[in-house]
Motif scaffolding. Structure first.
Motif, PDB file in Angstrom:
ATOM      1  N   ILE A  44      39.974  25.815  39.191  1.00  0.00           N
ATOM      2  CA  ILE A  44      39.636  25.978  37.769  1.00  0.00           C
ATOM      3  C   ILE A  44      39.185  27.410  37.507  1.00  0.00           C
ATOM      4  CG2 ILE A  44      37.993  25.305  35.967  1.00  0.00           C
ATOM      5  CD1 ILE A  44      38.042  22.479  37.127  1.00  0.00           C
ATOM      6  N   ALA A  45      38.371  27.973  38.418  1.00  0.00           N
ATOM      7  CA  ALA A  45      37.902  29.352  38.255  1.00  0.00           C
ATOM      8  C   ALA A  45      39.073  30.333  38.274  1.00  0.00           C
ATOM      9  CB  ALA A  45      36.900  29.690  39.360  1.00  0.00           C
ATOM     10  N   ILE A  46      40.014  30.115  39.172  1.00  0.00           N
ATOM     11  CA  ILE A  46      41.187  30.996  39.253  1.00  0.00           C
ATOM     12  C   ILE A  46      41.961  30.987  37.935  1.00  0.00           C
ATOM     13  CG2 ILE A  46      43.476  31.250  40.317  1.00  0.00           C
ATOM     14  CD1 ILE A  46      42.146  30.261  42.954  1.00  0.00           C
ATOM     15  N   ILE A  47      42.268  29.800  37.447  1.00  0.00           N
ATOM     16  CA  ILE A  47      43.047  29.675  36.210  1.00  0.00           C
ATOM     17  C   ILE A  47      42.292  30.301  35.035  1.00  0.00           C
ATOM     18  CG2 ILE A  47      44.014  28.020  34.556  1.00  0.00           C
ATOM     19  CD1 ILE A  47      44.474  26.125  36.962  1.00  0.00           C
ATOM     20  N   THR A  48      41.006  30.023  34.944  1.00  0.00           N
ATOM     21  CA  THR A  48      40.211  30.522  33.815  1.00  0.00           C
ATOM     22  C   THR A  48      40.076  32.035  33.842  1.00  0.00           C
ATOM     23  OG1 THR A  48      38.940  28.465  33.790  1.00  0.00           O
ATOM     24  CG2 THR A  48      38.010  30.340  32.617  1.00  0.00           C
ATOM     25  N   PHE A  49      39.721  32.602  34.980  1.00  0.00           N
ATOM     26  CA  PHE A  49      39.494  34.044  35.052  1.00  0.00           C
ATOM     27  C   PHE A  49      40.784  34.842  34.891  1.00  0.00           C
ATOM     28  CE2 PHE A  49      35.447  33.065  37.561  1.00  0.00           C
ATOM     29  CZ  PHE A  49      34.639  33.278  36.450  1.00  0.00           C
ATOM     30  N   PHE A  50      41.911  34.282  35.331  1.00  0.00           N
ATOM     31  CA  PHE A  50      43.176  34.985  35.118  1.00  0.00           C
ATOM     32  C   PHE A  50      43.504  35.081  33.620  1.00  0.00           C
ATOM     33  CE2 PHE A  50      44.728  34.750  39.628  1.00  0.00           C
ATOM     34  CZ  PHE A  50      45.072  36.087  39.723  1.00  0.00           C
ATOM     35  N   GLY A  51      42.924  34.186  32.830  1.00  0.00           N
ATOM     36  CA  GLY A  51      43.089  34.287  31.378  1.00  0.00           C
ATOM     37  C   GLY A  51      42.412  35.515  30.795  1.00  0.00           C
ATOM     38  N   PHE A  52      41.475  36.122  31.548  1.00  0.00           N
ATOM     39  CA  PHE A  52      40.764  37.334  31.104  1.00  0.00           C
ATOM     40  C   PHE A  52      41.202  38.556  31.918  1.00  0.00           C
ATOM     41  CE2 PHE A  52      38.138  33.777  29.911  1.00  0.00           C
ATOM     42  CZ  PHE A  52      37.586  34.129  28.685  1.00  0.00           C
ATOM     43  N   TYR A  53      42.319  38.446  32.607  1.00  0.00           N
ATOM     44  CA  TYR A  53      42.768  39.493  33.535  1.00  0.00           C
ATOM     45  C   TYR A  53      43.068  40.799  32.799  1.00  0.00           C
ATOM     46  CZ  TYR A  53      45.238  41.692  37.423  1.00  0.00           C
ATOM     47  OH  TYR A  53      45.629  42.547  38.434  1.00  0.00           O
ATOM     48  N   LYS A  54      42.567  41.903  33.352  1.00  0.00           N
ATOM     49  CA  LYS A  54      42.793  43.229  32.784  1.00  0.00           C
ATOM     50  C   LYS A  54      43.344  44.124  33.888  1.00  0.00           C
ATOM     51  CE  LYS A  54      38.499  42.941  31.667  1.00  0.00           C
ATOM     52  NZ  LYS A  54      38.373  41.469  31.672  1.00  0.00           N
ATOM     53  N   GLY A  55      44.584  44.497  33.767  1.00  0.00           N
ATOM     54  CA  GLY A  55      45.230  45.318  34.782  1.00  0.00           C
ATOM     55  C   GLY A  55      44.564  46.663  34.984  1.00  0.00           C
ATOM     56  N   ALA A  56      43.882  47.162  33.946  1.00  0.00           N
ATOM     57  CA  ALA A  56      43.225  48.466  34.052  1.00  0.00           C
ATOM     58  C   ALA A  56      42.157  48.480  35.137  1.00  0.00           C
ATOM     59  CB  ALA A  56      42.604  48.840  32.701  1.00  0.00           C
ATOM     60  N   ASN A  57      41.567  47.312  35.409  1.00  0.00           N
ATOM     61  CA  ASN A  57      40.535  47.246  36.455  1.00  0.00           C
ATOM     62  C   ASN A  57      41.078  47.668  37.814  1.00  0.00           C
ATOM     63  OD1 ASN A  57      38.914  46.272  34.454  1.00  0.00           O
ATOM     64  ND2 ASN A  57      38.531  44.274  35.376  1.00  0.00           N
ATOM     65  N   MET A  58      42.351  47.418  38.045  1.00  0.00           N
ATOM     66  CA  MET A  58      42.939  47.695  39.356  1.00  0.00           C
ATOM     67  C   MET A  58      43.209  49.183  39.577  1.00  0.00           C
ATOM     68  SD  MET A  58      42.874  44.826  40.718  1.00  0.00           S
ATOM     69  CE  MET A  58      42.203  43.401  39.883  1.00  0.00           C
ATOM     70  N   SER A  59      42.990  49.988  38.558  1.00  0.00           N
ATOM     71  CA  SER A  59      43.176  51.438  38.711  1.00  0.00           C
ATOM     72  C   SER A  59      41.859  52.149  39.015  1.00  0.00           C
ATOM     73  CB  SER A  59      43.795  52.028  37.442  1.00  0.00           C
ATOM     74  OG  SER A  59      42.913  51.870  36.335  1.00  0.00           O
ATOM     75  N   ILE A  60      40.763  51.381  39.061  1.00  0.00           N
ATOM     76  CA  ILE A  60      39.447  51.968  39.350  1.00  0.00           C
ATOM     77  C   ILE A  60      39.133  51.760  40.834  1.00  0.00           C
ATOM     78  CG2 ILE A  60      36.987  51.902  38.821  1.00  0.00           C
ATOM     79  CD1 ILE A  60      37.719  50.796  36.061  1.00  0.00           C
ATOM     80  N   PRO A  61      39.140  52.813  41.637  1.00  0.00           N
ATOM     81  CA  PRO A  61      38.935  52.645  43.091  1.00  0.00           C
ATOM     82  C   PRO A  61      37.472  52.467  43.454  1.00  0.00           C
ATOM     83  CG  PRO A  61      39.195  54.959  42.568  1.00  0.00           C
ATOM     84  CD  PRO A  61      39.370  54.215  41.268  1.00  0.00           C
ATOM     85  N   SER A  62      37.261  51.957  44.643  1.00  0.00           N
ATOM     86  CA  SER A  62      35.911  51.901  45.194  1.00  0.00           C
ATOM     87  C   SER A  62      35.651  53.179  45.972  1.00  0.00           C
ATOM     88  CB  SER A  62      35.752  50.693  46.113  1.00  0.00           C
ATOM     89  OG  SER A  62      34.511  50.740  46.786  1.00  0.00           O
ATOM     90  N   THR A  63      34.418  53.604  46.000  1.00  0.00           N
ATOM     91  CA  THR A  63      34.046  54.806  46.767  1.00  0.00           C
ATOM     92  C   THR A  63      32.987  54.498  47.815  1.00  0.00           C
ATOM     93  OG1 THR A  63      32.396  55.364  45.069  1.00  0.00           O
ATOM     94  CG2 THR A  63      34.591  56.349  44.841  1.00  0.00           C
ATOM     95  N   HIS A  64      32.873  53.205  48.184  1.00  0.00           N
ATOM     96  CA  HIS A  64      31.779  52.818  49.103  1.00  0.00           C
ATOM     97  C   HIS A  64      32.299  51.908  50.230  1.00  0.00           C
ATOM     98  CE1 HIS A  64      27.531  52.322  50.115  1.00  0.00           C
ATOM     99  NE2 HIS A  64      27.829  51.086  50.405  1.00  0.00           N
TER     100      HIS A  64
END
Length: 532
Positions: free
Chosen positions: A170-190
């Protein structure tokens, strides 16, 4: 109690659900956030790499447990191939890893329960006195579920695991409804990048989330048709768990509000989301999902803790069978088919892990527990190679293809996982194992045969010392005297040298004792038949 035997009550579905039920525990509640902090958008590679590494290790143990089904096989196989000294030291690592995991799971239950009952923890998430009491009560409850019979335990786990699937999906289905591809362009630095991928395997709880594959091996003596069902259960459980975890990772990362992410970064989210999925649901205004997640946050790790307490009892039972614990811990209750003495000891040790320490929250324990567990798995490929070479007469209902490649790769992968767990973990664990090796050699062995025992086990001591030195000099928490590439090459060389050294050091013909509460081992010229 002495006349009891382990009862064959667990079918393929039971074994598979034991594995999945162990994997879908506290890992799904925290690992996505922690992995994002280490590796950011590269976290998916970490989950895939972790699955491949654990599959390599799991396939080796699938062959071992199919031909030699033994309760707590991880502890017993090294004893069969290399003798008491190696068996004792691996038993120490199993003691640390198995008994601590149930404590980790009840810690996760308490941390999420803070939403409902703030009195269970301090502001930093560490438990109050009431929180400690809650954790101990949960462990006692798990103990009672395991105490009555293996059949009752299996039915309870099947029911709980079925429920545990529902909320993550249920969490997977629900959160994918709010998916924002822009988040995947922000790298981690830690630290981000490849270093972040490797660090997240142990530090973020990714490998910890996969460790439940071992349950099929631990319960092999209580499985119906173990020669067929144990290997299948390992493979099915790993595939199902990987699918759920990779979807959870991307659903979580894609649903994080972009403004929040730009303000704090991936690593900074750990200070914002103490209960990751519940806090994410709250930031999205999903009140109904918060309550659902909080309910599952009790069910999932509680169910996993229940399984691991049972698994710990089988490991201690196996250690007693090796002759390294009092006989009472190697006995089975005649009526229930449960090793109750070992179960009592598991409860006491699990409670000890929940007592006040510097590792009082979920994240603080993960790397240490993961590393201790991998130290338990590490000799498996060596033992499997020894049986291949020196006991070709053993029937192998599951014969691992490309064994000459997969077995050493599994050993290398185990060694890399231990190295990636970092110097802060290895400086604590490795001296314990070295002390166990030296202590047993000095006080646990008879003078007659001492030279032979040391000869069969010297490779293990050299492995610990080499790993300790490279970890200290390396780039994962060490002094960085060795560059990243140089340290990795050194670790691989150490693994290959000790792998082949371990093989040539084993008994010429490893003998497998047949005991009343265990299966006969089937050889090529045996008339015994296994019904499939």
């Amino acid at each position: 109690m002495a006349g009891g035997v382990l009862k064959q009550k667990l079918g393929l579905l039971d074994l598979t659900l034991l594995g999945i039920g162990s994997m879908i525990g506290s890992g799904w509640l925290y690992a996505a956030l922690n992995s994002a902090g280490f590796a950011g958008p590269l976290s998916g590679y970490a989950w895939a790499l972790g699955a491949v590494i654990i599959l390599l290790i799991g396939l080796v143990f699938a062959e071992l447990s199919a031909s030699i089904p033994r309760a707590g096989g991880f502890v017993r196989y090294p004893n069969f191939t290399h003798g008491n000294l190696v068996g004792f030291v691996i038993g120490v690592s199993a003691l640390l890893s198995y008994t601590s995991t149930a404590g980790v799971e009840v810690e996760a239950v308490r941390q999420y329960a803070l939403f409902w009952w703030p009195a269970l923890g301090h502001s930093d998430g560490s438990p109050t006195d009431l929180g400690f009491i809650m954790q101990i009560v949960l462990l006692v409850f798990f103990f009672l579920l395991n105490y009555w019979s293996v059949n009752f335990f299996g039915r309870i786990n099947t029911l709980v695991t079925g429920i545990k699937f529902i909320v993550p999906i249920i969490a997977i289905i629900t959160f994918f409804g709010f998916y924002k591809g822009a988040n995947m362009s922000i790298p981690s630095t830690h630290p981000g990048g490849v270093h972040g991928i490797f660090s997240s395997l142990t530090g973020a709880g990714i490998v910890f989330a996969y460790l439940g594959f071992r349950q099929a091996v631990d319960f092999a003596s209580e499985a119906k048709n173990p020669q067929r069902n144990v290997p299948l259960a390992i493979i099915f459980a790993l595939i199902a768990s990987f699918a759920i975890y990779i979807l959870l990772q991307f659903a979580f990362m894609g649903a994080v509000p972009t403004t929040l992410l730009k303000t704090h970064g991936w690593h900074g989210l750990e200070g914002v989301f103490q209960s990751p999925y519940a806090d994410l649901a709250r930031s999205l205004g999903l009140t109904w999902l918060i309550n659902l997640i909080l309910i599952d946050a009790v069910i999932s790790p509680a169910g996993t803790g229940n399984i691991y307490l049972a698994g710990a009892s089988r490991a201690l039972f196996a250690w007693a069978k090796n002759g390294h614990l009092f006989k009472i811990f190697g006995q089975v209750d005649e009526k229930s088919g449960v090793p109750r003495g070992a179960l009592w000891l598991s409860l006491i040790l699990a409670i000890a892990w929940t007592l006040p320490s510097e590792f009082q929250v979920w994240g603080g324990l993960i790397a240490a527990v993961t590393s201790a567990t991998v130290f338990t798995y590490m000799p498996g490929p060596v033992s499997a190679a020894v049986f291949r070479l020196r006991r070709p007469d053993l029937k192998r209902p599951f014969k691992l293809p490309a064994f000459v490649l997969i077995s050493p790769l599994a050993f290398i992968a185990s060694t890399l996982l231990i190295y990636w767990s970092g110097w802060s973990v290895n400086q604590l664990l490795v001296p314990i194992f070295v002390a166990a090796w030296v202590g047993y050699a000095l006080f646990g062995l008879k003078e007659q045969g001492l030279a032979d025992e040391i000869k069969r086990s010297a490779w293990l001591l050299a492995y610990y010392v080499g790993l300790y030195v490279i970890s200290y000099l390396g780039t994962y928490g060490g002094i960085k005297a060795l560059g990243s590439t140089t340290a990795m090459v050194a670790i691989v060389l150490l693994a290959l040298i000790t792998y082949f050294w371990g093989i040539v050091s084993a008994y010429e013909r490893p003998e497998i004792p047949v005991e009343a509460d265990e299966f006969d081992i089937i050889t090529e010229d045996s008339n015994a038949v296994v019904s499939l």
